[in-house]
Design an enzyme around this catalytic site. Sequence first.
Site, PDB file in Angstrom:
ATOM      1  CB  SER A 191      -0.898   0.025   1.228  1.00 20.05           C
ATOM      2  OG  SER A 191      -1.582   1.261   1.302  1.00 20.05           O
ATOM      3  CE1 TYR A 210      -3.627  -1.980   5.671  1.00 19.04           C
ATOM      4  CE2 TYR A 210      -3.191   0.267   4.935  1.00 19.04           C
ATOM      5  CZ  TYR A 210      -3.584  -1.031   4.656  1.00 19.04           C
ATOM      6  OH  TYR A 210      -3.937  -1.368   3.381  1.00 19.04           O
TER       7      TYR A 210
END
Lengths: 245, 441
Positions: A137, A150
């Site tokens: 990501s 995250y």
Amino acid sequence: MSGGAVLILGARSDIGLAIAQAFAAEGHAIQLAARDPDTLEAARNDLALRHGVDVSLHAFDALDYDSHEAFLDALPVLPEIAVCTVGFMGEQTESETDMNAARLVMRSNFEGPASILGLIANRFEARGNGIIVGISSVAGDRGRATNYVYGSAKAGFTAWLAGLRNRLAGSGVHVLTVKPGFVATAMTEGMDLPERLTAQPQAVGRAVLRAVNARRNVIYVKPVWWLVMLVIRSIPEAIFKKMRI
Amino acid sequence: MKLSGWGRYPVADCALSAPRDDAALAALLAEGTPLIARGNGRAYGDSALNRQRTVSTRHFNRMLDFDTKTGVLTAEAGVLLGDVIAAFLPHGWFPAVTPGTRFVSLGGMAAANVHGKNHHLDGGFRNFVDWVEVMGEDGTVTRASRDENPDLFDWTLGGMGLTGVILRLAMRLRRVETGWIRQRAIAAPDLSAAMAAFEAGHDAPYSVAWIDCLSSGARLGRSVVMLGEHAPLDHLPTRFRRLPYGPPPKRGRSMPFNAPGFALNRWTVSAFNALYYRMGARKAGTTYVPWDSYFYPLDSVLGWNRIYGRRGFIQFQCVLPEGAAREGLTALLKTIAAAGQGSFLAVLKKMGADGGRFSFPMPGYTLALDFPVTDKVLTLMDELDRITLDHEGRFYLAKDARLRPETLHTADPRAGEFASMRRQTGAAPAFASLQSERLGL
Ligand SMILES: Cc1cc2nc3c(=O)[nH]c(=O)nc-3n(C[C@H](O)[C@H](O)[C@H](O)COP(=O)(O)OP(=O)(O)OC[C@H]3O[C@@H](n4cnc5c(N)ncnc54)[C@H](O)[C@@H]3O)c2cc1C
Ligand SMILES: NC(=O)c1ccc[n+]([C@@H]2O[C@H](COP(=O)([O-])OP(=O)(O)OC[C@H]3O[C@@H](n4cnc5c(N)ncnc54)[C@H](OP(=O)(O)O)[C@@H]3O)[C@@H](O)[C@H]2O)c1
């Protein structure tokens, strides 16, 4: 028409299913692996009916490390391409106060995916070919207050994929890192995402297919994200730490 | 979220949900807010709009089963017709009924009981649906077919989402040897000639006419009537035999901007129509056309609905019973030509009988036209409604955005029965669209 099998790890995800559709449309057999594979019965039928390819379902938990070798042994064939879409965002605020929650995010985005892909990489290397696709990501490109737990796990995964690519260069095994920006999926449902920066899962599927065919190393799905992250990475830390983005 | 139908009129701010499975949809229903299902938004007006809750079926998009002997496809309601064609035409199957765009969902096709160019022989989509599974107001799922819960089946096919949410259905595809259509175009100098061509071509599996709506007097209703049939393989010119299912559809070019309103004044429209007429006249005789350009000529221009500009457009579609059709069509066309409001698309088609308790089609002729939204056009529409009423016609709800309730209920006594059925079954408070509210359904 039938290409080598494509294994999707975390196949209940919208991105994973979209990638499966893109490769099935090219005639690849599909192996769907997920924690609750029974729920993928409809998806299996759909892939088979639309594209006339073989589709199999497999129980798989990225965090159940002891099961991984047996999981791989039980696949109908060692796939040509392995795609890992496993991920878990959690709630940042919860991850700040509850370290169990934080660890689950870290393990789900880094430890679990790296563990299974590590085993697959070794089998691919022994075979002398194969393609590994890791869905990481942009959140891993720089830590931000709003999602750094995250993001840090994704950063670790991104670095791991880069190292794996480096290690296997010349071995016939290729590694693709995908850093989607925002994607409209179950993970982001209900979030207020900027339309121009948000991709549909189908676009991710097509982009991954193209990138695999072209043996790309790292892709952002929407090219504009490359620019966005370039800017975000280049802001000096002294300024960045005061920003809220 | 701002939503509209294909005509981009009206636009309404609607809370849009997209449940991922039956349970999530049942949970929405349990909240008690009235809702309406939305497939792919190709109904023109306000059929699939509800401000409080509009429910997209886009996650119900899986094909579940196909029987290669009978051609029965079981699929979730959000599957698009175009995807069915993409999956099954290469194996020699084609939808038994298709509307003029393949970007419709199967649920939307069932809810509107859509008709195609073969309606005069085969009837509507309903005739090829074996069963539907419908989620009712209490969240339970009922399978309805001609034998099982036939009332629910009859009200749902054509019920415009107002009996519940269709989750899954079984539909029959038809066998075809090729993806090519053998087309015969007949230039008809006036309405009588067009109707005569339809009658003479009754045995042709497909028929439709494009009408030049601006010519008047002796040329009123001049049109190109197009008859078609699936070409058998051995009829196909040899150069096409290599690709019996035709080239895959061209990736659509999209219309990137809102065309200014003046692009559609009566001169461009009449030029367009005249051109079309000449093309038809020149092509008269037999040609072989790929399935996509035959059935879906507009689908290759994605977003063509923007050609009408920001205010959007509305469509008028009625069907007139056989006996009154000639006179009624003449009156409609005269009124349209005199108004000079331009209609980019005017389609005439002969219809046959249909089933269901609230389906639009009946034996006769259906006329469909697009108009840009202006005050003048809205007045013209009322006029067209009146003519339709005078000739005992009916209106197609999938195209409607502005019909008045008294017009609908006068034209079609079944509307009242439909509304009382909804009150009795409890569907009325659970399922509602802007259209059902406007029309008192
Ligand atoms: C270019 C063009 C050409 C067309 N040609 C034709 C034609 O030749 N013949 C014809 O009959 N129609 C035609 N139509 C109309 C179109 O076929 C219908 O409006 C069809 O219902 C659209 O399907 P959709 O999935 O887009 O539905 P939507 O527009 O999203 O919804 C239409 C209606 O169906 C209901 N609905 C949708 N999904 C469900 C579901 N799962 N359960 C219950 N209700 C549901 C909605 O509530 C609404 O009332 C045409 C439309 C266009 C844009
Ligand atoms: N959506 C975005 O904007 C976006 C942006 C950048 C990157 N990504 C990444 O893209 C990937 C796919 O995400 P998505 O958006 O499609 O969301 P998603 O639907 O939440 O997908 C995540 C998937 O990971 C699976 N998973 C989590 N933990 C697992 C475990 N221990 N074992 C097996 N599977 C596990 C989940 O399985 P279950 O279904 O069983 O829970 C789920 O299917 C993720 O890695 C995500 O981080 C997403």
